[in-house]
Design an enzyme around this catalytic site. Structure first.
Site, PDB file in Angstrom:
ATOM      1  CG  LEU A  19      20.596   6.668  94.790  1.00 27.90           C
ATOM      2  CD1 LEU A  19      20.446   6.015  93.561  1.00 27.90           C
ATOM      3  CD2 LEU A  19      21.976   6.232  94.965  1.00 27.90           C
ATOM      4  CG  ASP A  20      14.112   9.485  94.600  1.00 29.53           C
ATOM      5  OD1 ASP A  20      14.005   9.293  95.940  1.00 29.53           O
ATOM      6  OD2 ASP A  20      13.076   9.062  94.380  1.00 29.53           O
ATOM      7  CE  LYS A  66      12.184  11.267 100.214  1.00 26.92           C
ATOM      8  NZ  LYS A  66      11.506  12.140 100.796  1.00 26.92           N
ATOM      9  CG  ASN A  91      25.237  14.263 109.132  1.00 24.17           C
ATOM     10  OD1 ASN A  91      24.712  13.966 108.021  1.00 24.17           O
ATOM     11  ND2 ASN A  91      26.078  15.544 109.322  1.00 24.17           N
ATOM     12  CG  ASP A 114      28.923  21.797 113.231  1.00 25.15           C
ATOM     13  OD1 ASP A 114      28.346  20.183 112.906  1.00 25.15           O
ATOM     14  OD2 ASP A 114      28.479  22.444 113.514  1.00 25.15           O
TER      15      ASP A 114
END
Length: 408
Positions: free
Chosen positions: A72-73, A75, A96, A169
């Site tokens: 998915l874009d 922007k 994150n 992590d």
């Protein structure tokens, strides 16, 4: 194994801590929709050991099983509209990015809870959501260095040394999953959503809890670096890893009297257990000399007979063949997204004697994009338009991958 069935998690996670923490919840049956840029998230472009399997990096394979992929874009206005439609009905939104990025997109905690008051917003970051380091890039090695972990893992002779894996992590991922589960339980009882924050820095300090408590409640002038064969500045001898005639052996708990007798240290060189901490370097040196005289297998028999806690030091080849690892089913080989076999580390917890299986291997980018859009109410023409406009990526039509069972 569907403990979290009916829970939907929209995951804006990349790299390692975020994806692995959310993968834990995906294993338990949560419907995890992993949102990535149309060109793919970072973990698809870089991974350890320079190894690729059917075009997928090892980093991608590590933390993305049992998730559906939506490319998915964010922007574009259309892409952002899809994301907002998803989070309106989600149980958990997890991300994150660096602090502030989601808010700039209109997807921050305050934005989402206006339309979804019961949302659990979980953010993983390097150093926390605010403070002097909040905008800094957070990464495992950087945090190992900053948190004292590299110092305490190093030696007085050679200086700091990083742990051999991305330990911060991985521990951060476990805390991330635990925090989300706690928030889900609170919401079940009270109906109240909320925010969960986990940082690499806090995870690194949590890993060192025992050592830090010892240090902070003393004179604070101890040299915490390891010396010789001893492991951990706050333990007495024999605690450490030693060379044998053919390999290495770890010895943890046991009295100096017992181990001195077991490995035949001369009476004149023996150190009483009451001085195991004060004279730990001297004691460790004597143990190291004695252990060089026999093989690891020979010493294992001798130490076991005397109840001295010990283990041979496995490399990864021997680890994969270890009888208990095989018995526990800690590794599983399943068909990957393209059919090639991939070997994964299994879910670490058992429930009623069983561990959750792999329902979906780590997916190709956008493999479920069309499927998820249809669930959101987009018709065939709308889905096609989003693909053609570059708002979404992946496969315009997708057949659901067959369920997999971790049987090996």
């Amino acid at each position: 194994m569907r403990h979290l069935e009916g829970i939907r998690i929209v995951s804006f996670n990349h790299f390692l801590m975020g994806p692995v923490g959310i993968q834990f919840l995906a294993d338990l049956g949560a419907d995890v929709i992993a949102i990535e840029p149309v060109e793919g998230a970072f973990q698809r472009k870089w991974g350890g050991a320079n190894r690729f399997l059917d075009g997928q990096t090892m980093l991608q394979l590590t933390g993305n099983r049992n998730k559906r992929s939506l490319a998915l874009d964010l922007k574009s206005p259309e892409g952002l509209a899809v994301a907002k439609k998803l989070v309106e009905s989600a149980d958990v939104v997890a991300e994150n990015y660096r602090p502030g990025v989601m808010a700039k997109l209109g997807l921050g905690f305050e934005d989402i809870r206006k339309v979804n008051p019961g949302i659990i917003y979980a953010a993983a970051s390097g150093f926390g959501p605010d403070g002097p380091y909040a905008k800094r890039p957070g990464q495992d090695l950087i945090v190992q260095a900053m948190s004292g972990l590299a110092a305490i893992t190093g030696t007085q002779d050679d200086g700091p040394r990083a742990v051999g894996v991305s330990v911060v992590d991985h521990h951060g991922a476990a805390l991330f999953a635990a925090g989300i589960l706690a928030a889900l339980l609170r919401r079940e009882r009270s109906g109240e959503g909320g925010r969960v924050d986990v940082s690499l820095l806090s995870a690194a300090l949590d890993l060192q809890m025992e050592s830090l408590v010892c240090f902070l409640n003393g004179a604070r002038d101890d040299d915490v670096r390891q010396t010789g064969r001893l492991s951990g500045w706050y333990y007495g001898a024999p605690y450490g890893i030693y060379s044998t005639q053919d390999s290495f052996i770890a010895i943890s708990l046991g009295t100096l009297e017992a181990i001195s007798e077991a490995i035949e240290i001369p009476e004149a060189e023996r150190i009483p257990n009451s001085q195991a901490y004060e004279r730990r370097q001297e004691a460790a040196a004597g143990i190291a000399r004695a252990l060089k005289k026999r093989s690891t297998a020979e010493w294992s028999v001798i130490l076991a007979e005397r109840g001295i806690w010990h283990s041979e030091v496995n490399d990864y080849t021997h680890l994969a063949e270890d009888p208990q690892v095989v018995h526990n089913g800690n590794f599983v080989t399943v068909p990957g997204a393209t059919g090639s076999p991939i070997t994964l580390v299994t879910h670490p917890v058992r429930y009623d004697g069983e561990a959750p299986g792999v329902r979906l291997p780590p997916q190709k980018l956008g493999a479920q994009t069309a499927e998820i859009l249809a669930e959101l109410g987009y018709d065939e023409a709308g889905v096609k338009a989003l693909f053609q406009g570059g708002v979404v990526g992946g496969e315009p039509a997708h057949e659901t991958a067959p369920s997999l069972v971790a049987a090996q």
